[in-house]
Design an enzyme around this catalytic site. Structure first.
Site, PDB file in Angstrom:
ATOM      1  N   ASP A 223      -7.252   0.016 -27.116  1.00  0.00           N
ATOM      2  CA  ASP A 223      -7.932  -0.139 -25.847  1.00  0.00           C
ATOM      3  C   ASP A 223      -8.206   1.194 -25.188  1.00  0.00           C
ATOM      4  O   ASP A 223      -7.497   2.169 -25.407  1.00  0.00           O
ATOM      5  CB  ASP A 223      -7.047  -0.938 -24.881  1.00  0.00           C
TER       6      ASP A 223
ATOM      7  N   ARG B 250      -1.241  -8.307 -21.201  1.00  0.00           N
ATOM      8  CA  ARG B 250      -1.999  -7.791 -22.347  1.00  0.00           C
ATOM      9  C   ARG B 250      -1.125  -7.001 -23.308  1.00  0.00           C
ATOM     10  O   ARG B 250      -1.480  -6.824 -24.465  1.00  0.00           O
ATOM     11  CB  ARG B 250      -3.130  -6.857 -21.872  1.00  0.00           C
TER      12      ARG B 250
ATOM     13  N   GLU C 240      -0.614  -7.396   9.127  1.00  0.00           N
ATOM     14  CA  GLU C 240      -0.824  -5.956   9.296  1.00  0.00           C
ATOM     15  C   GLU C 240       0.299  -5.133   8.681  1.00  0.00           C
ATOM     16  O   GLU C 240       0.161  -3.943   8.443  1.00  0.00           O
ATOM     17  CB  GLU C 240      -0.970  -5.610  10.781  1.00  0.00           C
TER      18      GLU C 240
ATOM     19  N   PRO D  98       0.829  -1.221   0.000  1.00  0.00           N
ATOM     20  CA  PRO D  98       0.000   0.000   0.000  1.00  0.00           C
ATOM     21  C   PRO D  98       0.862   1.269   0.000  1.00  0.00           C
ATOM     22  O   PRO D  98       0.385   2.350  -0.342  1.00  0.00           O
ATOM     23  CB  PRO D  98      -0.842  -0.114   1.271  1.00  0.00           C
TER      24      PRO D  98
HETATM   25  C1  9D3 Z   1      -4.928  -2.209   8.752  1.00  0.00           C
HETATM   26  C2  9D3 Z   1      -3.511  -2.093   8.330  1.00  0.00           C
HETATM   27  N1  9D3 Z   1      -3.223  -1.101   7.359  1.00  0.00           N
HETATM   28  C3  9D3 Z   1      -3.390   0.299   7.719  1.00  0.00           C
HETATM   29  C4  9D3 Z   1      -4.091   1.017   6.603  1.00  0.00           C
HETATM   30  C5  9D3 Z   1      -1.909  -1.304   6.837  1.00  0.00           C
HETATM   31  C6  9D3 Z   1      -1.939  -2.308   5.814  1.00  0.00           C
HETATM   32  C7  9D3 Z   1      -1.072  -3.363   5.825  1.00  0.00           C
HETATM   33  C8  9D3 Z   1      -1.104  -4.343   4.835  1.00  0.00           C
HETATM   34  C9  9D3 Z   1      -2.849  -2.229   4.777  1.00  0.00           C
HETATM   35  C10 9D3 Z   1      -2.888  -3.213   3.795  1.00  0.00           C
HETATM   36  C11 9D3 Z   1      -2.028  -4.256   3.842  1.00  0.00           C
HETATM   37  C12 9D3 Z   1      -2.064  -5.295   2.789  1.00  0.00           C
HETATM   38  N2  9D3 Z   1      -2.107  -4.694   1.454  1.00  0.00           N
HETATM   39  C13 9D3 Z   1      -1.266  -5.016   0.499  1.00  0.00           C
HETATM   40  O1  9D3 Z   1      -0.392  -5.852   0.713  1.00  0.00           O
HETATM   41  C14 9D3 Z   1      -1.333  -4.336  -0.775  1.00  0.00           C
HETATM   42  C15 9D3 Z   1      -2.189  -3.288  -1.256  1.00  0.00           C
HETATM   43  C16 9D3 Z   1      -3.267  -2.562  -0.644  1.00  0.00           C
HETATM   44  O2  9D3 Z   1      -3.671  -2.770   0.509  1.00  0.00           O
HETATM   45  N3  9D3 Z   1      -3.875  -1.586  -1.400  1.00  0.00           N
HETATM   46  C17 9D3 Z   1      -3.532  -1.305  -2.671  1.00  0.00           C
HETATM   47  N4  9D3 Z   1      -2.540  -1.924  -3.265  1.00  0.00           N
HETATM   48  C18 9D3 Z   1      -1.890  -2.911  -2.563  1.00  0.00           C
HETATM   49  S1  9D3 Z   1      -0.627  -3.830  -3.156  1.00  0.00           S
HETATM   50  C19 9D3 Z   1      -0.441  -4.683  -1.757  1.00  0.00           C
END
Ligand code: 9D3
Length: 241
Positions: free
Chosen positions: A167, A152, A114, A87
């Site tokens: 596309d 793709r 987490e 994220p």
């Molecule tokens: C509740 C914990 N989060 C606070 C906002 C932290 C968190 C840790 C791990 C949030 C998501 C994740 C797991 N997400 C991914 O591994 C992830 C992801 C995403 O959550 N959103 C958009 N793209 C991606 S790519 C990997």
């Protein structure tokens, strides 16, 4: 293109690799997907891939060693890139998809829990990518998004389907509306221009609809779009109403 996916949930990938565009690309030998189960690299009686956070707090943290060992187990091609789905990464978009399509091998490291131990970034991660501003439960869906969008773009993968150059998004605009039979559906007619047989008129109508939708729904895209002088003229017509 070869993708090596590191995950504790390899089973999540099977359905998507068994049918559809990715399955065809794999069967045709244009894309090779290898799944590596990070848990196979965990040690100890419970084969744990997570542990409690230093400093306390809720939730578990992905431990770096199994990921690191899983990464070392991947046989590396000459031209390969390691991506951690996160994220915190830069947001994946079509420009990044095109960049990635130039590599011979992309290694997609998916994490869970987490969070991940920050030192996972020391295990040879080249780039971190997010697939959008919402919370997912792990990197697996992100890895599938990246594999789909990149595959793709590989020559031959789309085969008989429309070229990816046509596309939606590949010229930076939203697509014009599409119609097929029946000519009347629930009282709604297909726009007559599409039945006219006048290919130039149809082309202009589609381009104008494309610009209209982009103006209405995604005006932000117009800034970056490649617009011709004809596009500018059509846009002026739309703005005047
Ligand atoms: C509740 C914990 N989060 C606070 C906002 C932290 C968190 C840790 C791990 C949030 C998501 C994740 C797991 N997400 C991914 O591994 C992830 C992801 C995403 O959550 N959103 C958009 N793209 C991606 S790519 C990997």
């Amino acid at each position: 293109m070869r993708f090596d996916v590191l995950t504790i949930f390899p089973g999540m990938f099977s359905p998507y690799l068994e049918e559809g565009m990715l399955a065809r690309a794999v069967k045709g030998g244009l894309v090779d997907v290898r799944l590596v189960n990070i848990r196979d690299f965990a040690t100890g009686t419970h084969k744990a891939t997570d542990d409690r956070p230093y400093g306390g707090g809720d939730g578990m943290v992905m431990t770096p060693e199994p990921m690191s060992r899983a990464l070392e187990s991947v046989d590396r091609q000459e031209n390969s890139l390691v991506i951690h789905l996160s994220p915190q990464g830069e947001t994946f978009d079509r420009a990044i998809a095109w960049e990635l399509s130039d590599w011979d091998q992309i290694i997609l490291a998916c994490s869970r829990y987490e969070g991940v131990d920050e030192r996972i970034l020391l295990t040879g991660i080249d780039r971190e990518l997010s697939v959008g501003d919402y919370v997912l439960s792990g990197g697996e869906l992100g890895a599938l998004v990246v594999m789909d969008a990149v595959s793709r773009l590989i020559p031959g993968v789309l085969g008989g389907e429309r070229s990816n150059l046509e596309d939606s998004f590949e010229d930076g605009l939203l697509e014009y509306p599409h119609y097929t039979r029946p000519r009347v559906f629930q009282g709604k007619e297909v726009p007559p221009v599409l039945l006219s047989g006048d290919h130039e008129k149809i082309r202009l109508w589609r381009r104008k609809e494309s610009l209209k939708r982009t103006l209405e729904r995604r005006p932000d895209l117009l800034q970056k779009a490649k617009l011709t002088s004809e596009d500018e003229r059509l846009l002026d017509e739309l703005k005047k109403g």
